[in-house]
Design an enzyme around this catalytic site. Structure first.
Site, PDB file in Angstrom:
ATOM      1  N   ARG A 142       0.808  -1.232   0.000  1.00  0.00           N
ATOM      2  CA  ARG A 142       0.000   0.000   0.000  1.00  0.00           C
ATOM      3  C   ARG A 142       0.837   1.276   0.000  1.00  0.00           C
ATOM      4  O   ARG A 142       0.326   2.348   0.309  1.00  0.00           O
ATOM      5  CB  ARG A 142      -0.945  -0.007   1.197  1.00  0.00           C
ATOM      6  CG  ARG A 142      -2.074  -1.039   1.100  1.00  0.00           C
ATOM      7  CD  ARG A 142      -3.231  -0.677   2.006  1.00  0.00           C
ATOM      8  NE  ARG A 142      -4.276  -1.685   1.986  1.00  0.00           N
ATOM      9  CZ  ARG A 142      -5.266  -1.711   1.089  1.00  0.00           C
ATOM     10  NH1 ARG A 142      -5.333  -0.787   0.148  1.00  0.00           N
ATOM     11  NH2 ARG A 142      -6.190  -2.645   1.134  1.00  0.00           N
ATOM     12  N   LYS A 199      -8.571  -2.334 -10.515  1.00  0.00           N
ATOM     13  CA  LYS A 199      -8.652  -3.452  -9.564  1.00  0.00           C
ATOM     14  C   LYS A 199      -9.302  -3.011  -8.266  1.00  0.00           C
ATOM     15  O   LYS A 199      -9.026  -1.907  -7.803  1.00  0.00           O
ATOM     16  CB  LYS A 199      -7.240  -3.949  -9.279  1.00  0.00           C
ATOM     17  CG  LYS A 199      -7.127  -4.945  -8.158  1.00  0.00           C
ATOM     18  CD  LYS A 199      -6.174  -4.532  -7.037  1.00  0.00           C
ATOM     19  CE  LYS A 199      -6.656  -3.391  -6.214  1.00  0.00           C
ATOM     20  NZ  LYS A 199      -5.927  -3.125  -4.983  1.00  0.00           N
ATOM     21  N   ARG A 249     -14.421  -1.069   2.017  1.00  0.00           N
ATOM     22  CA  ARG A 249     -13.995  -0.012   2.931  1.00  0.00           C
ATOM     23  C   ARG A 249     -14.993   1.134   3.008  1.00  0.00           C
ATOM     24  O   ARG A 249     -15.294   1.646   4.060  1.00  0.00           O
ATOM     25  CB  ARG A 249     -12.646   0.534   2.436  1.00  0.00           C
ATOM     26  CG  ARG A 249     -11.947   1.472   3.388  1.00  0.00           C
ATOM     27  CD  ARG A 249     -10.775   2.134   2.693  1.00  0.00           C
ATOM     28  NE  ARG A 249      -9.779   1.166   2.270  1.00  0.00           N
ATOM     29  CZ  ARG A 249      -8.797   0.725   3.045  1.00  0.00           C
ATOM     30  NH1 ARG A 249      -8.713   1.140   4.283  1.00  0.00           N
ATOM     31  NH2 ARG A 249      -7.929  -0.131   2.573  1.00  0.00           N
TER      32      ARG A 249
HETATM   33  P1  FBP Z   1      -8.295  -1.993  -2.321  1.00  0.00           P
HETATM   34  O1  FBP Z   1      -9.224  -0.826  -2.411  1.00  0.00           O
HETATM   35  O2  FBP Z   1      -6.874  -1.614  -2.203  1.00  0.00           O
HETATM   36  O3  FBP Z   1      -8.532  -2.966  -3.435  1.00  0.00           O
HETATM   37  O4  FBP Z   1      -8.624  -2.805  -0.974  1.00  0.00           O
HETATM   38  C1  FBP Z   1      -9.928  -2.981  -0.583  1.00  0.00           C
HETATM   39  C2  FBP Z   1     -10.042  -3.762   0.710  1.00  0.00           C
HETATM   40  O5  FBP Z   1     -10.125  -5.145   0.459  1.00  0.00           O
HETATM   41  C3  FBP Z   1     -11.255  -3.269   1.493  1.00  0.00           C
HETATM   42  O6  FBP Z   1     -12.405  -3.990   1.148  1.00  0.00           O
HETATM   43  C4  FBP Z   1     -10.824  -3.447   2.924  1.00  0.00           C
HETATM   44  O7  FBP Z   1     -11.433  -2.497   3.748  1.00  0.00           O
HETATM   45  C5  FBP Z   1      -9.352  -3.204   2.860  1.00  0.00           C
HETATM   46  O8  FBP Z   1      -8.942  -3.554   1.572  1.00  0.00           O
HETATM   47  C6  FBP Z   1      -8.572  -3.994   3.872  1.00  0.00           C
HETATM   48  O9  FBP Z   1      -7.243  -3.598   3.819  1.00  0.00           O
HETATM   49  P2  FBP Z   1      -6.021  -4.453   4.322  1.00  0.00           P
HETATM   50  O10 FBP Z   1      -5.792  -5.516   3.307  1.00  0.00           O
HETATM   51  O11 FBP Z   1      -4.893  -3.493   4.350  1.00  0.00           O
HETATM   52  O12 FBP Z   1      -6.386  -5.032   5.638  1.00  0.00           O
END
Ligand code: FBP
Length: 548
Positions: A142, A199, A249
């Site tokens: 990230r 994505k 999220r």
């Molecule tokens: P992206 O937007 O980067 O694709 O990630 C989405 C997600 O899967 C959300 O649904 C969730 O809230 C978050 O990632 C969880 O993040 P992490 O993997 O850092 O715990």
């Protein structure tokens, strides 16, 4: 490495692609574009990549001899089923144009570019990962690519490896940053093209020109399978209410899609809660009233879907969180001195009347999460809040009050679940396997056509794959200006659930029936082999959105 029988059989699956990608292609320019809003500002910020035309790939009359090209690829953010197929599509695309082309993967996300951490992706490696879930071929991360120093550091390794194009596979923020990078490399004449790929399982990177983000299809199918199993369990034992929180999220697309697939008794949509200015109490009352109505019919069981981002969409909770963030940031030292058992009372005594009452009404665990678990920016980490437990507990309390008043006579026992990580690395459905491979292959065509600042786009995907339309969309076209960390920034607009859109309207037209009656649908597991009507179904969201 031991492989499952499905993994072995699935490795041989040949993704379906748009007819145009089956041979040599030519890029056909469409209309010149402009950003969805704030045109003047975006144009000023992206003088080299603003206003470019939409591109469509059509079959070329004769194959073209193209020079070999070295390409880099990055997986950015949360995992989503199909990422490996995007990489396989890029690999096959650049090799089809010239067998001496090479592909490099940057390890563990954008950080790999900055830290010069990479590996060459050879045919053996690619074959190992075709049609598999996960991002483990090169890993993801990230790290945000947003500073000039990072771009310059990245350029050093790109130059060293003679990489002429970089493909960034990510969500709205990563693609925004990809576009900023494209603009910067073009402005300084770096000779590196940057292409994005859409994505995220959350499904919130979509618009007029990008039909869906990859991974949404598979993740929703995995969750819907398990929700269906739970519904069947609860319809068998008839003694539990299941509260299921679903990832996403911010936007509620996943919860909505799962509701359309499984027809639960309740599904909360955050965007509706916000639009109706509902309080947490309103949400609790709504769920409790469905429980009470079903109890009158002798049905002391049910299923409730809750989107992960709900808390932030409840206006009163948003205000509470904002005041808490502010208060704790300014009084951190004092707060830390206070004994843990006294912290709740301390916060209650310090907040404004409205927020203090709301805070006091929250169950102990949630109140603690709100005051303690904070991210490096000092914000409450809402995704850690166990909304499913919060709602189950509050609904239970409300029903107990109603029972005391003689308004409710049923029995209430709850079970809680959170589905998120379970779906993010599933083996891609046929749709995601095909869509992702096509997105990757299209990215290679954009590279061959010399494009930069474009997002790979595959459209018309509710039709059979050979009718899909491959092309490129200028990323600036999807941008507007938004306030981020106190500053106005150009960003790709996040797509929230539209309350006037067909998926929500379909849900809203049916939810009363689903609430009272038991109309569960059991989608079962994703099918990879078998009749097309079983294996190649798109999401209900996409079908409803694309129905003309
Ligand atoms: P992206 O937007 O980067 O694709 O990630 C989405 C997600 O899967 C959300 O649904 C969730 O809230 C978050 O990632 C969880 O993040 P992490 O993997 O850092 O715990």
């Amino acid at each position: 490495m031991t492989k499952s029988a499905l993994q072995i059989a699935r490795a041989a699956y040949q993704p379906k692609v748009p007819a145009a990608l089956k041979g040599a292609v030519k890029a056909v320019d469409g209309e010149m574009t402009q950003s969805v809003a704030d045109q003047e500002e975006i144009k000023k910020l992206f003088p080299n990549t603003y206003g470019m035309p939409v591109i469509t790939f059509e079959p070329a009359d004769a194959p073209q001899e193209l020079p070999a090209v070295n390409v880099g690829v990055i997986l950015s953010g949360g995992q989503a089923p199909g990422g490996h197929n995007v990489i396989a599509g890029i690999f096959d695309g650049i090799k089809a144009a010239n067998k001496d082309s090479r592909l490099y993967g940057f390890i563990l996300g954008p950080g790999g570019l900055v830290d010069h951490n990479y590996m060459e992706l050879t045919a053996d490696i690619i074959d190992e990962y075709r049609n598999t879930g996960g991002f483990d071929m090169i890993g993801s991360g990230r790290t945000k690519l947003e500073a000039k120093e990072q771009y310059d550091k990245g350029l050093e390794i790109l130059k060293q490896l003679n990489i002429k194009a970089l493909v960034i596979i990510g969500g709205d923020d990563s693609n925004t940053n990809a576009c900023v990078l494209a603009e910067y490399y073009k402005a300084i004449g770096a000779g590196v093209q940057v292409i994005g790929c859409p994505k995220t399982i959350d499904g919130d990177l979509k618009n007029e020109v990008i039909e869906t983000s990859f991974g949404f299809d598979t993740a929703c199918k995995v969750y819907s399978e398990v929700i269906g199993n739970i519904e069947r369990d609860c319809n068998s034992a008839r003694k539990y209410w299941h509260f299921i929180k679903l990832m996403g999220r911010s936007a509620s697309h996943i919860a909505l899609e799962c509701a359309l697939q499984t027809q639960p008794n309740v599904c909360i949509i955050s965007e509706e809660v916000e639009a109706k200015n509902q309080s947490l109490d309103d949400v609790v009352n709504y769920i409790a009233s469905v429980v009470a109505t079903r109890a009158e019919n002798g049905n002391n069981f049910g299923t409730v879907l809750i989107p992960e981002g709900l808390i932030e969409f409840i206006p009163a909770m948003k205000n509470l969180i904002a005041e808490l963030n502010d208060f704790l940031a300014h009084n951190e030292a004092e707060f830390k001195q206070i004994d843990k058992t006294e912290q709740r009372a301390y916060i209650i005594s310090k907040l404004s009347k409205e927020n203090s009452e709301l805070y006091a009404s929250l169950p102990e665990g949630v109140a603690r999460q709100l005051s303690l678990d904070r991210d490096p920016h000092g914000n409450v980490q809402v995704s850690l809040i166990e909304t499913e437990k919060l709602l189950a507990e509050m609904v239970g309390n409300r029903l107990a009050e109603w029972k005391a008043e003689g308004k409710y006579k049923g029995k209430f026992a709850s079970q809680v679940h959170f589905f998120g990580y379970e779906g993010r690395c599933a083996a891609p459905s046929n749709y995601d396997a095909d869509y992702c491979y096509s997105l990757g292959y299209t990215a290679s065509c954009l590279i061959n056509a010399g494009k930069t600042g474009y997002m790979s786009s595959v459209r018309n995907t509710t039709a059979p794959a050979d009718q899909w339309i491959a092309g490129g969309i200028p990323v600036t076209m999807m941008m507007n200006m938004e306030r981020r960390h106190g500053e106005m920034k150009p960003v790709i607009q996040k797509a929230l659930v539209k309350l006037d859109g067909a998926p929500f309207k379909t849900f809203a037209a049916n939810r009363e029936n689903w609430a009272v009656n038991t109309e569960y649908v059991y989608p079962g597991p994703i099918q990879y082999f078998g009749p097309t009507e079983v294996c190649d179904q798109t999401t209900k969201t996409l079908q409803l959105e694309q129905a003309k």
